[in-house]
Design a protein around this motif. Structure first.
Motif, mmCIF file in Angstrom:
data_model
loop_
_atom_site.group_PDB
_atom_site.id
_atom_site.type_symbol
_atom_site.label_atom_id
_atom_site.label_comp_id
_atom_site.label_asym_id
_atom_site.label_seq_id
_atom_site.Cartn_x
_atom_site.Cartn_y
_atom_site.Cartn_z
ATOM 1 N N VAL A 191 0.856 -1.195 0.192
ATOM 2 C CA VAL A 191 -0.020 0.150 -0.150
ATOM 3 C C VAL A 191 0.826 1.217 0.138
ATOM 4 C CG1 VAL A 191 -1.579 1.396 1.559
ATOM 5 C CG2 VAL A 191 -2.034 -0.891 1.164
ATOM 6 N N VAL A 192 1.930 1.188 1.016
ATOM 7 C CA VAL A 192 2.770 2.428 1.080
ATOM 8 C C VAL A 192 3.509 2.476 -0.507
ATOM 9 C CG1 VAL A 192 4.708 3.322 2.159
ATOM 10 C CG2 VAL A 192 3.003 2.356 3.515
ATOM 11 N N GLN A 193 4.104 1.686 -0.848
ATOM 12 C CA GLN A 193 4.882 1.499 -2.205
ATOM 13 C C GLN A 193 4.048 1.866 -3.314
ATOM 14 O OE1 GLN A 193 6.212 -2.597 -2.566
ATOM 15 N NE2 GLN A 193 7.874 -2.143 -1.406
ATOM 16 N N GLN A 194 2.672 1.618 -3.436
ATOM 17 C CA GLN A 194 1.879 2.126 -4.358
ATOM 18 C C GLN A 194 1.418 3.418 -4.200
ATOM 19 O OE1 GLN A 194 1.089 0.427 -7.482
ATOM 20 N NE2 GLN A 194 2.453 -1.108 -6.819
ATOM 21 N N THR A 195 1.403 3.846 -3.059
ATOM 22 C CA THR A 195 1.155 5.310 -2.748
ATOM 23 C C THR A 195 2.239 6.206 -3.336
ATOM 24 O OG1 THR A 195 -0.395 4.774 -0.829
ATOM 25 C CG2 THR A 195 0.593 7.134 -0.728
ATOM 26 N N GLU A 196 3.386 5.718 -2.917
ATOM 27 C CA GLU A 196 4.662 6.294 -3.517
ATOM 28 C C GLU A 196 4.657 6.562 -4.927
ATOM 29 O OE1 GLU A 196 9.485 6.398 -2.549
ATOM 30 O OE2 GLU A 196 8.523 4.557 -2.133
ATOM 31 N N GLN A 197 3.998 5.310 -5.587
ATOM 32 C CA GLN A 197 4.162 5.464 -7.152
ATOM 33 C C GLN A 197 2.946 6.115 -7.398
ATOM 34 O OE1 GLN A 197 5.960 3.995 -9.180
ATOM 35 N NE2 GLN A 197 4.578 4.462 -11.122
ATOM 36 N N LEU A 198 1.995 6.556 -6.616
ATOM 37 C CA LEU A 198 0.850 7.353 -7.138
ATOM 38 C C LEU A 198 1.412 8.865 -6.991
ATOM 39 C CD1 LEU A 198 -2.036 8.273 -7.701
ATOM 40 C CD2 LEU A 198 -2.597 7.957 -5.177
ATOM 41 N N SER A 199 2.346 8.987 -5.948
ATOM 42 C CA SER A 199 3.067 10.593 -5.736
ATOM 43 C C SER A 199 3.808 10.998 -7.062
ATOM 44 C CB SER A 199 4.024 10.320 -4.530
ATOM 45 O OG SER A 199 4.709 11.487 -4.353
ATOM 46 N N LYS A 200 4.660 9.812 -7.563
ATOM 47 C CA LYS A 200 5.426 10.130 -8.768
ATOM 48 C C LYS A 200 4.493 10.136 -9.805
ATOM 49 C CE LYS A 200 9.119 6.988 -7.008
ATOM 50 N NZ LYS A 200 9.796 5.777 -7.098
ATOM 51 N N ILE A 201 3.619 9.719 -10.047
ATOM 52 C CA ILE A 201 2.464 9.913 -11.150
ATOM 53 C C ILE A 201 1.925 11.107 -11.149
ATOM 54 C CG2 ILE A 201 0.199 9.090 -12.229
ATOM 55 C CD1 ILE A 201 0.830 6.322 -11.296
ATOM 56 N N MET A 202 1.568 11.665 -10.171
ATOM 57 C CA MET A 202 0.994 13.024 -9.921
ATOM 58 C C MET A 202 1.982 14.252 -10.007
ATOM 59 S SD MET A 202 -2.246 12.322 -9.089
ATOM 60 C CE MET A 202 -2.728 14.035 -9.058
ATOM 61 N N LYS A 203 3.046 13.864 -9.632
ATOM 62 C CA LYS A 203 4.212 14.686 -9.871
ATOM 63 C C LYS A 203 4.571 14.958 -11.258
ATOM 64 C CE LYS A 203 9.013 15.947 -8.784
ATOM 65 N NZ LYS A 203 10.214 15.417 -8.048
ATOM 66 N N THR A 204 4.707 13.717 -12.054
ATOM 67 C CA THR A 204 4.684 13.703 -13.493
ATOM 68 C C THR A 204 3.581 14.249 -14.180
ATOM 69 O OG1 THR A 204 5.909 11.839 -13.443
ATOM 70 C CG2 THR A 204 5.156 12.286 -15.503
ATOM 71 N N HIS A 205 2.450 14.310 -13.735
ATOM 72 C CA HIS A 205 1.042 14.729 -14.340
ATOM 73 C C HIS A 205 1.197 16.396 -14.240
ATOM 74 C CE1 HIS A 205 -1.619 11.162 -14.487
ATOM 75 N NE2 HIS A 205 -0.534 10.982 -15.062
ATOM 76 N N ALA A 206 1.672 16.783 -13.157
ATOM 77 C CA ALA A 206 1.848 18.135 -12.943
ATOM 78 C C ALA A 206 2.714 18.796 -13.942
ATOM 79 C CB ALA A 206 2.266 18.477 -11.417
ATOM 80 N N GLU A 207 4.021 18.130 -13.929
ATOM 81 C CA GLU A 207 4.976 18.710 -15.003
ATOM 82 C C GLU A 207 4.663 18.773 -16.358
ATOM 83 O OE1 GLU A 207 8.293 16.148 -13.902
ATOM 84 O OE2 GLU A 207 8.647 17.231 -12.238
ATOM 85 N N ASP A 208 3.671 17.733 -16.710
ATOM 86 C CA ASP A 208 3.118 17.499 -18.054
ATOM 87 C C ASP A 208 2.167 18.468 -18.234
ATOM 88 O OD1 ASP A 208 4.853 15.412 -18.415
ATOM 89 O OD2 ASP A 208 3.162 13.944 -18.159
ATOM 90 N N LEU A 209 1.521 18.942 -17.206
ATOM 91 C CA LEU A 209 0.279 19.849 -17.516
ATOM 92 C C LEU A 209 1.018 21.289 -17.763
ATOM 93 C CD1 LEU A 209 -2.638 20.661 -17.359
ATOM 94 C CD2 LEU A 209 -2.498 20.821 -14.874
#
Length: 349
Positions: free
Chosen positions: A74-92
């Motif tokens: 759960v923690v690892q996937q939450t960290e993965q979600l953090s990376k995805i959200m960061k990437t999305h913000a940069e792409d936006l």
């Protein structure tokens, strides 16, 4: 329908439209800037949470725990979600927001060019159809006065019989000037009519249609920007859905019935034969009247034993009552646990 055919006399409305659209784009830009900031902060918060959990989990268990494994995932996937959200913000930020910023500049330039060209062709049309004609009409009126004056003087000269040729010459020259100006005015009037028709039938419609085409191209571009924004910020993209599927799968792998199997195997204790607790017969070595493991009933102990018996009976009754109460409480708690478990199962479905 189109700008050129329907908005020839709606210049103010077109300016208001462009101003409104520019304000709208600025609002969209402000919103996207805040969304980028918000998503970056959210990603950072998730990462900080995961880092904190890692620090708190430095002490490892010496047995395999499915709960621990699921929680770690759960923690690892939450960290993965953090990376995805960061990437999305940069792409936006580098995609839709950058394109929107450039579009605002382009739209400001389009409005400036439109206003400039419109002012230029309108000034030219006003010059040809108003200013130049008014000058000619003013000269026309003046020459009519001069011709009429020359005719009166010629009549007076004829009547007096003096300087008739001179008066006649002035009259003819004034008349010639009037006729030449008349021709000039007729030609200028014809040119103004043609210019006016050209302006309203061709020049202005072409300008307005060009504006409409650019407006529509920008709407098309804005649609693409918003579509990309929708895709980037979507929370149901495959990568985010996979994160939550992994979390759900890890939770489903928790089995309460087998959770402690490894713990039991790891810490299994050997069977120990406890020493039997027996009456210490050495206590009777100096007193032969007392027997091991037997109650002594006589006149000396009868009253005390009766009191003890009464007390024990009362305690037994009280204990039985407490036991019944505890059993009822246990049944009630078991019922609540069962209802809570069913509720959780429905939510997970």
């Amino acid at each position: 329908m189109g700008f050129g055919g329907d908005l020839k006399y709606s210049h103010d409305a077109l300016l208001k439209l462009q101003d409104w659209e520019l304000r709208l784009l600025e609002t969209v830009k402000k919103f996207m800037v805040m969304r980028v900031k918000s998503d970056k902060e959210y990603a950072s918060t998730l990462q900080n949470l995961c880092n904190q959990v890692d620090k708190e989990n430095t002490c490892q268990l010496d047995f395999i725990s499915n709960v621990s494994k699921s929680w770690l995932l759960v923690v690892q996937q939450t960290e993965q979600l953090s990376k995805i959200m960061k990437t999305h913000a940069e792409d936006l930020n580098s995609g839709p927001l950058h394109r929107l910023t450039m579009m605002i500049k382009d739209k400001q330039q389009v409005k400036k060019s439109f206003v400039g060209v419109h002012q230029q062709i309108e000034a030219e049309m006003y010059k040809v159809t108003k200013t130049e004609l008014e000058k000619l009409k003013s000269s026309y009126r003046q020459l009519i006065k001069e011709v009429n004056s020359a005719k009166e003087k010629y009549k007076e000269a004829v009547a007096k019989g003096k300087e008739t040729e001179k008066a006649k010459d002035r009259c003819e020259k004034a008349t010639m000037k009037l006729h030449m100006l008349h021709n000039q005015y007729v030609l200028a009037l014809k040119g103004a009519q043609l210019h006016q028709h050209q302006y309203y039938d061709t020049t202005l419609p072409l300008l307005l249609d060009s504006l409409q085409k650019m407006q529509e191209e920008m709407i098309k571009a804005l649609k693409g920007i918003l579509d990309e924004y929708s895709q980037i910020t979507s929370l149901v993209t495959e990568e985010i859905v996979n994160v939550h599927k992994e979390i759900q799968t890890s939770v489903e792998q928790i089995d309460p019935n087998s959770e402690y199997d490894d713990f039991i195997d790891t810490h299994r204790s050997s069977e120990v034969v406890e020493q039997e607790i027996e009456f210490d017969t050495s206590l009777l070595e100096e007193n032969e009247n007392l027997q091991a493991n037997e109650i002594m009933w006589n006149n000396l102990t009868a009253e005390s034993l009766q009191i003890t018996l009464k007390t024990v009976i009362e305690e037994l009754i009280q204990t039985q009552q407490n036991l019944l109460s505890k059993e009822e409480l246990v049944l009630e708690l078991e019922k609540k646990i069962e209802e809570s478990s069913k509720t959780c199962e429905k939510k997970s479905e």
